[in-house]
Design an enzyme around this catalytic site. Structure first.
Site, PDB file in Angstrom:
ATOM      1  CB  THR A   1     -20.589  -0.298  47.731  1.00 23.74           C
ATOM      2  OG1 THR A   1     -21.515  -0.217  48.800  1.00 23.74           O
ATOM      3  CG2 THR A   1     -21.153  -1.167  46.638  1.00 23.74           C
ATOM      4  N   GLY A   2     -17.625   0.579  47.172  1.00 29.01           N
ATOM      5  CA  GLY A   2     -16.556   0.869  46.218  1.00 29.01           C
ATOM      6  C   GLY A   2     -15.350  -0.028  46.439  1.00 29.01           C
TER       7      GLY A   2
ATOM      8  CD  GLU B   1     -16.286  10.135  40.641  1.00 31.56           C
ATOM      9  OE1 GLU B   1     -16.198  10.917  41.614  1.00 31.56           O
ATOM     10  OE2 GLU B   1     -15.510  10.164  39.680  1.00 31.56           O
TER      11      GLU B   1
ATOM     12  CD  GLU C   1     -30.438  -1.910  46.072  1.00 37.53           C
ATOM     13  OE1 GLU C   1     -29.839  -1.426  45.080  1.00 37.53           O
ATOM     14  OE2 GLU C   1     -29.843  -2.311  47.090  1.00 37.53           O
TER      15      GLU C   1
ATOM     16  CB  CYS D   1     -21.484  12.649  47.409  1.00 39.35           C
ATOM     17  SG  CYS D   1     -21.694  13.575  45.883  1.00 39.35           S
TER      18      CYS D   1
ATOM     19  CE  LYS E   1     -27.383  -2.463  41.052  1.00 39.48           C
ATOM     20  NZ  LYS E   1     -28.248  -1.972  42.153  1.00 39.48           N
TER      21      LYS E   1
ATOM     22  CD  GLU F   1     -20.916   9.951  52.557  1.00 44.28           C
ATOM     23  OE1 GLU F   1     -20.954   8.719  52.433  1.00 44.28           O
ATOM     24  OE2 GLU F   1     -20.935  10.726  51.590  1.00 44.28           O
TER      25      GLU F   1
ATOM     26  N   GLY G   1     -21.238   5.545  44.689  1.00 50.39           N
ATOM     27  CA  GLY G   1     -21.919   5.026  45.878  1.00 50.39           C
ATOM     28  C   GLY G   1     -21.021   5.122  47.092  1.00 50.39           C
ATOM     29  N   GLY G   2     -21.270   4.262  48.062  1.00 49.64           N
ATOM     30  CA  GLY G   2     -20.569   4.349  49.341  1.00 49.64           C
ATOM     31  C   GLY G   2     -19.168   3.747  49.295  1.00 49.64           C
TER      32      GLY G   2
HETATM   33  P1  NAD Z   1     -24.333   2.076  47.947  1.00 45.93           P
HETATM   34  O1  NAD Z   1     -22.860   1.906  47.882  1.00 45.93           O
HETATM   35  O2  NAD Z   1     -25.073   1.387  49.025  1.00 45.93           O
HETATM   36  O3  NAD Z   1     -25.027   1.589  46.576  1.00 45.93           O
HETATM   37  C1  NAD Z   1     -24.692   2.157  45.337  1.00 45.93           C
HETATM   38  C2  NAD Z   1     -24.998   1.172  44.223  1.00 45.93           C
HETATM   39  O4  NAD Z   1     -24.148   0.034  44.350  1.00 45.93           O
HETATM   40  C3  NAD Z   1     -26.426   0.632  44.242  1.00 45.93           C
HETATM   41  O5  NAD Z   1     -26.893   0.527  42.926  1.00 45.93           O
HETATM   42  C4  NAD Z   1     -26.253  -0.744  44.870  1.00 45.93           C
HETATM   43  O6  NAD Z   1     -27.255  -1.661  44.521  1.00 45.93           O
HETATM   44  C5  NAD Z   1     -24.916  -1.156  44.293  1.00 45.93           C
HETATM   45  N1  NAD Z   1     -24.192  -2.192  45.034  1.00 45.93           N
HETATM   46  C6  NAD Z   1     -24.272  -2.509  46.355  1.00 45.93           C
HETATM   47  N2  NAD Z   1     -23.420  -3.508  46.652  1.00 45.93           N
HETATM   48  C7  NAD Z   1     -22.784  -3.835  45.497  1.00 45.93           C
HETATM   49  C8  NAD Z   1     -21.775  -4.777  45.166  1.00 45.93           C
HETATM   50  N3  NAD Z   1     -21.235  -5.600  46.084  1.00 45.93           N
HETATM   51  N4  NAD Z   1     -21.336  -4.846  43.907  1.00 45.93           N
HETATM   52  C9  NAD Z   1     -21.837  -4.020  42.952  1.00 45.93           C
HETATM   53  N5  NAD Z   1     -22.806  -3.098  43.211  1.00 45.93           N
HETATM   54  C10 NAD Z   1     -23.261  -3.010  44.469  1.00 45.93           C
HETATM   55  O7  NAD Z   1     -24.566   3.645  47.972  1.00 45.93           O
HETATM   56  P2  NAD Z   1     -25.943   4.420  48.182  1.00 45.93           P
HETATM   57  O8  NAD Z   1     -26.351   4.253  49.615  1.00 45.93           O
HETATM   58  O9  NAD Z   1     -26.899   4.065  47.115  1.00 45.93           O
HETATM   59  O10 NAD Z   1     -25.475   5.933  47.913  1.00 45.93           O
HETATM   60  C11 NAD Z   1     -24.939   6.760  48.879  1.00 45.93           C
HETATM   61  C12 NAD Z   1     -23.443   6.904  48.724  1.00 45.93           C
HETATM   62  O11 NAD Z   1     -23.135   7.372  47.415  1.00 45.93           O
HETATM   63  C13 NAD Z   1     -22.850   7.937  49.664  1.00 45.93           C
HETATM   64  O12 NAD Z   1     -21.676   7.440  50.243  1.00 45.93           O
HETATM   65  C14 NAD Z   1     -22.531   9.114  48.749  1.00 45.93           C
HETATM   66  O13 NAD Z   1     -21.504   9.948  49.227  1.00 45.93           O
HETATM   67  C15 NAD Z   1     -22.166   8.424  47.490  1.00 45.93           C
HETATM   68  N6  NAD Z   1     -22.272   9.345  46.352  1.00 45.93           N
HETATM   69  C16 NAD Z   1     -21.116   9.842  45.795  1.00 45.93           C
HETATM   70  C17 NAD Z   1     -21.182  10.748  44.743  1.00 45.93           C
HETATM   71  C18 NAD Z   1     -19.934  11.312  44.110  1.00 45.93           C
HETATM   72  O14 NAD Z   1     -20.035  12.005  43.120  1.00 45.93           O
HETATM   73  N7  NAD Z   1     -18.740  11.045  44.637  1.00 45.93           N
HETATM   74  C19 NAD Z   1     -22.426  11.139  44.251  1.00 45.93           C
HETATM   75  C20 NAD Z   1     -23.579  10.614  44.837  1.00 45.93           C
HETATM   76  C21 NAD Z   1     -23.489   9.709  45.884  1.00 45.93           C
END
Ligand code: NAD
Length: 492
Positions: free
Chosen positions: A229-230, A247, A175, A281, A172, A382, A225-226
């Site tokens: 969300t995590g 992550e 988007e 990140c 996934k 962040e 991701g963020g």
């Molecule tokens: P995000 O958390 O908004 O989205 C990431 C993914 O999660 C997307 O595919 C999104 O559609 C999905 N998502 C959103 N809500 C969800 C839910 N409730 N359940 C399941 N999936 C869901 O993050 P972003 O804005 O796309 O990315 C930026 C973030 O990613 C920053 O915080 C950055 O630090 C982090 N990041 C971390 C690393 C690492 O290696 N630690 C690497 C790259 C990015």
């Protein structure tokens, strides 16, 4: 062209189609189909069947490795096409996108080699009649959920080890930037992945990501991701006690002692924070500088930041592209306003660019704030954008305390010519990666991941493969005999 791949077939989704936007000029690159609830069910069912009954988990590791190597060869063949698409989708420069494709290729090759030699281990029990061994088995159906900043790279860190270990996957992508993930799945298909082993669903987090996370047919969620969300994913996954690897973000200290070469540190401090418009990140967003160097360094970094050339990522002269979306730029502008309101001193940027050809896109000037305090919002959260904050220190202990004063723990760096001090600081920093006299490099063979709220897993390296494995202990007693623990009712 259909953009969902389920059970070995490219298919249309029952969700609403979405426009994928080029952040350079807000134009529509492509309209993609997205998944609806029934597509989520079909993809999980396909991955489930491929795992439970299909050949992939039972295929010898060396053959799975061959598939990964074929993907690596196809990535080399299609490098330029993929890199251009990544640049159109994310706004990053073509140079960066090409590096990403090279890195992705290296990751596939690394996991091919590692998996081919991954044989579990024997354990010495001290009993000659017992063979005790730990075997590595795949976890099952893995949902791989990825962000928009390094769409292809982050996916490769998951999909290569997941497949190498014998899992089946439902991908996934974000988007916001789904295009190169679809391209990678086409290469996996071309390389010969059996039906159901690799599936991809486009769509947003609420309608596709969340159902995958809660689904009883999914054994593991690997998420990048963020933080918020995590946290939501960890809560949602608790219902089915599935394995979760997250992550998350970072607030990464870049610590500079005064004995470092001035030009080297200016140059590297700029790259550390402003590469990909700060949407990294591991960006070195907190510059922590020894007192005696502070004023000169801040002045020079501010001067150079003002000269960074923004533009179209496809233009070879561009040094930095736009932010990924209008919404993300609004967030960055809010952080800048809060920093000014809390008393930070603006040294560079703090505004959108004036050039007429940059007005349609989501550009923001590289921004530097001095006189920052640890309690400011811009310093605690962040920002994920082109904002550098500068703090100062006098002693080594103070530098370490500042570097660790964050809820995150993804990465950090220390710059000094004193190797003893460099080692002390590197060991004292509570971050998953520490660079000494450098910032940003990683290699497929070394683990990547966060301490504290930056995450709970590790990608890359042998641990990055172990994340996608169950380690099963098999105890084989070759000379079974009565133990005679309970003696009252039994035969004597
Ligand atoms: P995000 O958390 O908004 O989205 C990431 C993914 O999660 C997307 O595919 C999104 O559609 C999905 N998502 C959103 N809500 C969800 C839910 N409730 N359940 C399941 N999936 C869901 O993050 P972003 O804005 O796309 O990315 C930026 C973030 O990613 C920053 O915080 C950055 O630090 C982090 N990041 C971390 C690393 C690492 O290696 N630690 C690497 C790259 C990015």
């Amino acid at each position: 062209m259909p953009s969902l791949y389920i059970d070995g077939t490219w298919t249309s989704g029952s969700g609403d189609p979405a426009e994928v936007i080029n952040p350079f000029d807000a134009s529509v690159i492509e309209t993609v189909e997205q998944a609806g609830p029934d597509d989520v069910e079909r993809a999980v069912a396909a991955a489930r069947t491929a795992f439970d009954d299909g050949p992939w988990p039972r295929t010898p590791a060396a053959e799975r490795a061959d598939l990964l190597r074929r993907v690596a060869d196809l990535l080399v063949r299609d490098k330029e096409d993929i890199a251009r698409t990544e640049t159109l989708d994310t706004g990053k420069t073509l140079v960066e996108s090409r590096i990403d494709v090279d890195d992705v290729t290296a990751v596939f090759r690394y996991y091919a080699d590692l998996a081919a030699h991954d044989a579990g281990r024997l354990v010495d029990t001290g009993k000659p009649s017992v063979v005790s061994r730990v075997v590595h088995e795949p976890v099952g159906v893995c949902a791989l959920i990825t962000p928009w900043n390094y769409p292809l790279l982050q996916l490769s860190w998951k999909v290569a080890p997941a497949l190498a270990a014998g899992n089946t996957v439902v991908i996934k992508p974000s988007e916001v930037t789904p295009l190169t993930s679809v391209m990678l799945v086409r290469l996996l298909e071309e390389a010969g992945a059996p039906p159901g082993v690799v599936n991809i669903l486009l769509g947003d987090g609420r309608s596709v990501g969340a159902p995958l996370t809660e689904h009883p047919g999914v054994d593991m969620v690997s998420f990048t991701g963020g933080l918020a969300t995590g946290q939501a994913i960890m809560r949602a996954a608790a219902g089915t006690v599935k394995r979760v690897a997250v992550e998350l973000g970072g607030k990464n200290p870049n610590i500079v002692f005064a004995d470092t070469d001035f030009e080297t540190v200016v140059d590297n401090a700029l790259t550390a924070v402003f590469l990909h418009a700060g949407q990294v990140c591991s960006a070195g967003a907190r510059l922590i500088v020894e007192d005696s160097l502070h004023d000169d360094l801040v002045a020079e970094i501010g001067r150079r930041a003002e000269r960074i050339r923004l533009g179209n990522g496809l233009d070879e002269a561009t040094e930095s592209g736009p932010l990924v979306s209008a919404a993300h730029r609004a967030k960055i502008e809010d952080y800048v306003a809060s920093a000014q309101a809390e008393g930070a001193r603006l040294v560079a940027g703090g505004r959108r660019p004036e050039e007429p050809d940059l007005q349609k896109g989501f550009f923001y000037r590289p921004t530097v704030f001095a006189d920052c305090r640890r309690d400011m919002r811009v310093l605690r959260e962040e920002t994920f954008g082109p904002i550098l904050t500068v703090e100062r220190f006098t002693t080594e202990e103070e530098a370490i305390a500042l570097g660790n004063d964050t809820d995150y723990g993804l990465s950090g760096a220390v710059w000094t010519n004193d190797s003893g001090r460099a080692e002390r600081v590197a060991r004292a920093l509570r971050h998953g990666t520490v660079w000494i006299n450098d910032f940003g490099p990683y290699v497929p063979g070394a683990e990547w991941g966060g301490f504290k709220r930056s995450g709970n897993g590790r990608e890359l390296g042998p641990t990055g493969l172990a994340e996608y494995q169950e380690h099963k202990h098999i105890w084989h007693n070759t000379e079974p005999a009565p133990a005679r623990w309970f003696t009252s009712g039994g035969a004597r």
